[in-house]
Write a protein that holds these residues in place. Sequence first.
Motif, mmCIF file in Angstrom:
data_model
loop_
_atom_site.group_PDB
_atom_site.id
_atom_site.type_symbol
_atom_site.label_atom_id
_atom_site.label_comp_id
_atom_site.label_asym_id
_atom_site.label_seq_id
_atom_site.Cartn_x
_atom_site.Cartn_y
_atom_site.Cartn_z
ATOM 1 N N MET A 1 3.562 30.919 15.072
ATOM 2 C CA MET A 1 2.098 32.120 15.358
ATOM 3 C C MET A 1 1.005 31.787 15.838
ATOM 4 O O MET A 1 0.399 30.864 15.885
ATOM 5 C CB MET A 1 1.488 33.065 13.812
ATOM 6 N N LYS A 2 0.939 32.851 16.831
ATOM 7 C CA LYS A 2 -0.304 32.436 17.973
ATOM 8 C C LYS A 2 -1.768 32.428 17.579
ATOM 9 O O LYS A 2 -2.037 34.114 16.853
ATOM 10 C CB LYS A 2 0.322 32.591 19.455
ATOM 11 N N LEU A 3 -2.254 31.946 17.169
ATOM 12 C CA LEU A 3 -3.781 32.810 16.901
ATOM 13 C C LEU A 3 -4.564 32.977 17.795
ATOM 14 O O LEU A 3 -4.671 32.575 19.072
ATOM 15 C CB LEU A 3 -4.881 31.084 16.536
ATOM 16 N N SER A 4 -5.973 34.132 17.902
ATOM 17 C CA SER A 4 -6.890 34.173 18.818
ATOM 18 C C SER A 4 -7.507 33.396 19.234
ATOM 19 O O SER A 4 -7.935 32.430 18.428
ATOM 20 C CB SER A 4 -7.121 35.686 17.771
ATOM 21 N N ALA A 5 -8.507 33.873 20.460
ATOM 22 C CA ALA A 5 -9.548 32.980 20.797
ATOM 23 C C ALA A 5 -10.040 33.267 19.267
ATOM 24 O O ALA A 5 -11.712 31.715 19.417
ATOM 25 C CB ALA A 5 -10.045 33.782 22.268
ATOM 26 N N GLU A 6 -10.994 33.909 18.462
ATOM 27 C CA GLU A 6 -11.787 33.607 17.746
ATOM 28 C C GLU A 6 -11.589 32.398 16.524
ATOM 29 O O GLU A 6 -12.430 31.770 15.951
ATOM 30 C CB GLU A 6 -12.250 35.331 16.600
ATOM 31 N N LEU A 7 -10.048 32.863 16.020
ATOM 32 C CA LEU A 7 -9.326 31.945 15.121
ATOM 33 C C LEU A 7 -9.240 30.616 15.718
ATOM 34 O O LEU A 7 -9.657 29.645 14.515
ATOM 35 C CB LEU A 7 -8.178 32.461 14.998
#
Length: 227
Positions: A1-7
């Motif tokens: 899973m690729k995290l969002s920029a915020e995470l």
Amino acid sequence: MKLSAELKALEARLGYTFERPDLLVRAVTHSSMSSPTRQDNQRLEFLGDRVLGLVMSEALLEHDKSASEGQLAPRFNALVRKETCADVARDIDLGAALKLGRSEMMSGGRRKQALLGDAMEAVIAAVYRDAGFDIARDMILRLWGARVQSVEADARDPKTSLQEWAQARKLPPPKYDLVQRSGPDHAPVFKIAVRLENGLSAEATDSSKRKAEQAAAKALLAEVEKG
């Protein structure tokens, strides 16, 4: 899973990179965003509360090796209570990374104390599940910082102290009244007055009713102790 920029930015503020990013996603997912395919953070919150409690119990024992259980208990409560967890969450801007439903977002959920405190506990559990107790402990102690060392003063509950002062002088318990509630529902401001039967009183305001009562009690206690 690729995290969002915020995470990814939240990982940097936490000082920890997840092997299982799905745990972090779950930790920041409020029940207003849950679905059959998306779990919310409530179960992680339950676990994180226990991990935090163990870490703080050990830290307090290590910090003051001569303290009694009666001295340690209020310090422990001050370190693990929801308000403290929310303060730490604000320090790392956890609110910016929360996944909220539209209604919760519109009502200012990213700033709500209970929601932030719950999410902080969930993040602790996520790190614990991902990397084990030692890593979770290191992160907690880093984020809580000087709070452990300064907790003795913070743990002195001014409401209890004021009540003890009144009892020692055979006065009835202090009376607390809500003078005013202002601001929107998601960011209320409470003005509380505390009065003693001898006529002395004080007022204080805060975004939390409990904190406003404590601040009013602290102000009145300072006044009576001066006299």
